[in-house]
Design an enzyme around this catalytic site. Structure first.
Site, PDB file in Angstrom:
ATOM      1  CE  LYS A  19      64.090  62.525  31.539  1.00 36.03           C
ATOM      2  NZ  LYS A  19      63.176  62.839  30.651  1.00 36.03           N
ATOM      3  CG  ASP A  33      67.403  63.766  28.512  1.00 36.34           C
ATOM      4  OD1 ASP A  33      66.941  65.016  28.182  1.00 36.34           O
ATOM      5  OD2 ASP A  33      66.434  62.705  28.596  1.00 36.34           O
TER       6      ASP A  33
END
Length: 361
Positions: free
Chosen positions: A13, A140
């Site tokens: 990401k 995350d």
């Protein structure tokens, strides 16, 4: 007996923007961020046999911890406990993404390990439990159980689907330097404290000017777009099936509508025009000046077909640029490689493609 295994692509990401708030009572910083998954990945392979007992983790990279310090280990261990299942499990992580790169590699490994484990066992945790476990393992991790464009609040673990935009060509710069996230937060806190102290000193010396000085006491200001998103966390976007709520705000109304309607080019341009940015750049670039130069090379100039947007990802050290064309991206990649910086050309990965490509053959 033939033992089968499940191999999952563990996608990276980037943070399209990230706003850092004050330290909370639990010791974490409040964050607001817009995550975006990319078509770059590690590979996580899991084998699980019911009835046994034991957990083994290996990797092709000796820097990867192969015990309970590893997020994939903790994810699998926690999932087995919540399922009430006894199994002998092996995990192998084939590292391709940078460590300490700000690309969520370790967190993605954890989500991939859970998906592979559930596939192996033919049993899945309820979604609410999956998300709760992911949040326990790391801030995350939950985003990787959604994929595509994801809005994160809290310490980043409270996640919501954001409307996706189609795949956009991207260049990721991978510097040789690593960035410590705790060190970046410590520097941010030091600057925050210095700002408060300076504002308080000025206020004391200028009694009666409170209407001028009071705003300084919120230094550093919570940034335009992302902070406003968290403050108005309210209404839903009805066209997004499965979403439990999508943050809206007047500044991004056109952007969100454009995303929902698949207007990729206009959406990205509108997003950039809101002033979206990464607060970590303020401290990380001062700690590692070479990263500022890498961002400049990613952006390019008008004569070089500039990037639509470029930024540090998370606390770094990876940076990325988004481009209107493959040719512009390849030119940026060449600029970086000519200066000795590793650079990869890829593309953003919308949610449907994220899930469609995840399980590897």
């Amino acid at each position: 007996m033939l033992v089968m295994s499940t191999r999952v692509r563990s996608y990276a990401k980037v943070n399209l923007g990230l706003a850092i708030g004050p330290v909370r009572e639990d010791g974490f910083h409040g964050l607001v961020t817009l995550y975006q998954t990319l078509d770059l990945h590690d590979l996580v392979t899991v084998t699980a046999q019911r009835g046994g007992s034991g957990l083994t983790l290996t990797s092709n990279d000796r820097r990867v911890p192969c015990d309970a310090r590893n997020t994939a280990w903790r994810m699998v261990e926690g999932a087995l406990h919540r399922m009430g299942v006894a199994a002998e499990v092996t995990i192998h992580i084939d590292k391709r993404l940078p460590i300490q790169g700000g690309m969520g590699a370790g967190s993605a490994n954890a989500a991939a390990a859970l998906i592979a484990l559930e596939t192996e066992l033919g049993e899945a945790l309820p979604q609410a439990e999956r998300m709760a476990l992911a949040a326990e393992v790391g801030s995350d991790v939950p985003l990787f159980l959604i994929g595509g464009a994801v809005l994160g609040t809290g310490r980043g673990e409270i996640v919501e689907m954001a409307p996706d935009f189609p795949a956009t060509v991207c260049v990721v710069a991978i510097p040789s330097v690593g960035v410590s996230t705790p060190a970046a937060f410590r520097e941010w806190d030091a600057r925050y404290a210095a700002g408060l102290a300076a504002a308080a000193d000025v206020q004391e010396e200028t009694a009666g000017w409170s209407e001028v000085i009071d705003p300084l006491l919120t230094f550093p200001p919570v940034r335009d777009t992302l902070s406003e998103l968290s403050r108005v966390y309210a209404s839903t976007l009805g066209s997004m099936p499965g979403s439990t709520g999508i943050v809206r705000n007047p500044l991004l109304e056109k952007t969100l509508d454009g995303m929902a309607n698949g207007l990729a080019e206009n959406t990205l341009l509108e997003l950039v025009r809101t002033g979206i940015e990464n607060d970590f750049e303020e401290v990380v670039f001062s700690q590692h000046p070479s990263l500022r130069e890498i961002k400049r090379q990613l952006m390019g100039t008008e004569t070089e077909v500039p990037a639509l947007y470029a930024a540090l990802s998370g606390s770094g050290s990876a940076l990325f640029g988004l481009y209107e064309s493959t040719a512009a991206a390849q030119a940026a990649q060449q600029r970086l490689q000519s200066s000795g910086v590793k650079a990869l050309t890829t593309e953003t990965l919308p949610r449907a493609e994220y899930w469609g490509r995840m399980v590897a053959e």
